[in-house]
Design an enzyme around this catalytic site. Sequence first.
Site, short mmCIF file in Angstrom:
data_model
loop_
_atom_site.label_atom_id
_atom_site.label_comp_id
_atom_site.label_asym_id
_atom_site.label_seq_id
_atom_site.Cartn_x
_atom_site.Cartn_y
_atom_site.Cartn_z
N GLY A 12 48.30 3.37 97.15
CA GLY A 12 47.46 2.39 97.72
C GLY A 12 47.21 1.25 96.76
N GLY A 15 46.61 3.28 93.34
CA GLY A 15 47.82 4.28 92.78
C GLY A 15 48.90 3.39 92.61
N THR A 95 33.51 4.47 103.04
CA THR A 95 32.13 5.30 103.63
C THR A 95 32.06 6.01 104.91
OG1 THR A 95 31.27 3.19 102.57
CG2 THR A 95 29.66 4.22 103.84
N THR A 133 37.49 6.11 93.24
CA THR A 133 36.19 6.35 92.65
C THR A 133 35.40 7.42 93.60
OG1 THR A 133 36.21 3.80 92.36
CG2 THR A 133 33.91 4.72 92.82
N PHE A 230 26.22 -2.30 88.16
CA PHE A 230 25.73 -3.25 87.23
C PHE A 230 26.28 -4.64 87.52
CE2 PHE A 230 23.15 -1.97 83.40
CZ PHE A 230 22.49 -0.81 84.30
N CYS A 280 34.78 -2.54 97.00
CA CYS A 280 34.08 -1.80 95.96
C CYS A 280 32.41 -2.14 95.89
CB CYS A 280 34.63 -1.85 94.76
SG CYS A 280 36.51 -1.29 94.64
C1 UDX Z 1 35.25 -4.97 91.53
C2 UDX Z 1 35.21 -4.82 90.05
O1 UDX Z 1 35.26 -6.25 89.10
C3 UDX Z 1 36.10 -3.86 89.44
O2 UDX Z 1 35.93 -3.59 88.14
C4 UDX Z 1 36.12 -2.50 90.20
O3 UDX Z 1 37.63 -1.73 89.98
C5 UDX Z 1 36.42 -2.96 91.82
O4 UDX Z 1 35.38 -4.01 92.19
P1 UDX Z 1 36.85 -6.77 92.97
O5 UDX Z 1 36.36 -6.43 93.96
O6 UDX Z 1 38.24 -6.98 93.04
O7 UDX Z 1 36.55 -5.89 91.70
O8 UDX Z 1 36.30 -8.21 92.53
P2 UDX Z 1 35.35 -9.01 91.69
O9 UDX Z 1 36.29 -9.94 90.88
O10 UDX Z 1 34.65 -8.00 90.77
O11 UDX Z 1 34.30 -9.81 92.55
C6 UDX Z 1 33.56 -9.07 93.47
C7 UDX Z 1 32.59 -10.17 94.29
O12 UDX Z 1 31.74 -10.68 93.43
C8 UDX Z 1 33.64 -11.26 94.92
O13 UDX Z 1 32.96 -11.54 96.23
C9 UDX Z 1 33.13 -12.49 93.90
O14 UDX Z 1 33.47 -13.61 94.67
C10 UDX Z 1 31.69 -12.30 93.68
N1 UDX Z 1 31.29 -12.73 92.42
C11 UDX Z 1 32.07 -12.40 91.07
C12 UDX Z 1 30.46 -13.93 92.36
O15 UDX Z 1 29.76 -14.38 93.39
N2 UDX Z 1 29.86 -14.40 90.99
C13 UDX Z 1 30.40 -14.07 90.01
O16 UDX Z 1 29.86 -14.46 88.82
C14 UDX Z 1 31.37 -12.83 89.80
P1 ADP Z 2 42.72 2.67 97.15
O1 ADP Z 2 42.37 0.93 97.42
O2 ADP Z 2 41.73 3.39 96.46
O3 ADP Z 2 44.02 2.55 96.44
P2 ADP Z 2 44.08 2.94 99.70
O4 ADP Z 2 43.48 3.03 101.01
O5 ADP Z 2 44.62 1.56 99.54
O6 ADP Z 2 43.36 3.05 98.60
O7 ADP Z 2 45.09 3.76 99.38
C1 ADP Z 2 45.11 5.36 99.59
C2 ADP Z 2 46.29 5.86 100.14
O8 ADP Z 2 46.53 7.04 99.83
C3 ADP Z 2 46.81 5.58 101.43
O9 ADP Z 2 48.07 4.97 101.33
C4 ADP Z 2 46.79 6.87 102.43
O10 ADP Z 2 47.85 7.01 103.12
C5 ADP Z 2 47.11 7.67 100.80
N1 ADP Z 2 46.76 9.28 101.18
C6 ADP Z 2 45.38 9.56 101.55
N2 ADP Z 2 45.52 10.95 101.79
C7 ADP Z 2 46.75 11.36 101.34
C8 ADP Z 2 47.32 12.82 101.30
N3 ADP Z 2 46.71 13.97 101.66
N4 ADP Z 2 48.70 12.83 100.73
C9 ADP Z 2 49.43 11.69 100.49
N5 ADP Z 2 48.98 10.42 100.65
C10 ADP Z 2 47.47 10.34 101.11
#
Ligand code: UDX
Ligand code: ADP
Length: 457
Positions: A12, A15, A95, A133, A230, A280
């Site tokens: 995904g 990975g 979730t 995570t 945070f 996230c």
């Molecule tokens: C986040 C974390 O940064 C990353 O470390 C973790 O592994 C996954 O989650 P991501 O979701 O890709 O990454 O986006 P990020 O750039 O952190 O932004 C998250 C959200 O916060 C966005 O909607 C962005 O617009 C918002 N944001 C960010 C603000 O509104 N203000 C800011 O100053 C920074």
């Molecule tokens: P992330 O954003 O955490 O990388 P994704 O949903 O993008 O999560 O990717 C997770 C991947 O793991 C999916 O492509 C799903 O098909 C794969 N997966 C889940 N369970 C298994 C399993 N038991 N064996 C192989 N692949 C799996």
Amino acid sequence: MSIRTICCIGAGYVGGPTMAVIADRCPQIQVTVVDLNEARIAAWNDPDLSLLPVYEPGLDAVVGRCRGRNLHFTTSVEPAIAAADMVFLSVNTPTKTRGVGAGQASDLRWIEASARQVAACAQGHTIVVEKSTLPVRTAATVTAILEAAQGEVAGEAQSKTFSVLSNPEFLAEGTAIRDLEQPDRVLIGGEDSAAIEALAGIYSQWVAPEKILRTNLWSSELSKLTANAFLAQRISSINSIAALCEATGADVQEVARAIGADSRIGAKFLQAGPGFGGSCFQKDILNLVYLCGHYGLQEVAAYWQSVVELNGWQQHRIARLVVERLFGTVTGKRIAVLGFAFKADTNDTREAPAIRICHDLLEEGAQLALYDPKVSEAQIQADLGEGSWQRSETVLEAACGADALLVLTEWAEFRQLPWPELAAVMRKPAWLFDARAICDAEAARAAGLNLWTVGKG
Ligand code: UDX
Ligand code: ADP
């Protein structure tokens, strides 16, 4: 212990790029990424590198260099596990939608299934690394599953043994390759120092030794949730102050600059806006809230819950404010929504603030013209369902006949829009609602638009 073969379960968003960078930096290691999803594996193997299943700047070049050399993508899970010295678990952990903890706790069925697969197929000694995570203490579950298989004889080979490590990923969308190649830190949690050093040895091929942090398993698992909590908390904090700025005549960008200059606070992640989105932040905070509740820490749970609540409040507040400024009603009015992705430079709309704000405006009877350079009509359809919205191909098309422009994503092109041209095609009195504070306010005002900017009023 030197690692020669790696298997990553889950091709995904995490990975795929992570393994591509490990393969690139460690040509002596054979890296195999496995997934049950055939379409996804086929896309990772596509000769056309622009069709990889994950879009990240620089990823195509890394995959192009390593694929077929020491980076492989396959649906043959069992042989890849059997051959691996080290297995990364990088599966999805959404979730839960039903049962105990629904709406808060992580659904661990994919982690458990992959741990069972490793237990069944591994040979010899295998280091199992949690990359997804996960809630704190998941490593105990993974260990219990693996230990049940430990000592079993695999074919005619020797008995199998396992070590479990936690190695969370901190990459952000749009900067994944840079975050992997130049991480602020790498975190490795575990009890078995030989296993920890084996994984540290991989990262040390390109990461400075002082950036490789070693902790116990639970600290590592908890640090990932805490880092995201945070970061999200900073956004809710600055958005709360933005509302106070609007009420008092202060300017949130000036306040952010003033407080960010304090090295204890720091300047990053202080941009007020329509609230955080993405896959996230909300998920991880809700997970944290659930864990706190589980351990009887109700006040701690409430504290973190308020970060999510303030985020939702900010989104509803912006929708309400648009309605108020447009004389208390938007029924039948056209509103041009600029930006639908949760942040710029991605087509990802998961938890995007635009979804909630658009829902509120549709509920008030508005007709929405949505423009986003990367988000498809099908995606908007999936997020908003049927309703009085349409996707526009350009900002100008969206603005035609609109009473208001509402900027929700910080796309670079919104920084320099042709204001006189846009104002000319809008219905008067026309409004610009800049929820990212990125537009050229003076030019918009000069073109005759009324203006509201987040954190300025
Ligand atoms: C986040 C974390 O940064 C990353 O470390 C973790 O592994 C996954 O989650 P991501 O979701 O890709 O990454 O986006 P990020 O750039 O952190 O932004 C998250 C959200 O916060 C966005 O909607 C962005 O617009 C918002 N944001 C960010 C603000 O509104 N203000 C800011 O100053 C920074
Ligand atoms: P992330 O954003 O955490 O990388 P994704 O949903 O993008 O999560 O990717 C997770 C991947 O793991 C999916 O492509 C799903 O098909 C794969 N997966 C889940 N369970 C298994 C399993 N038991 N064996 C192989 N692949 C799996």
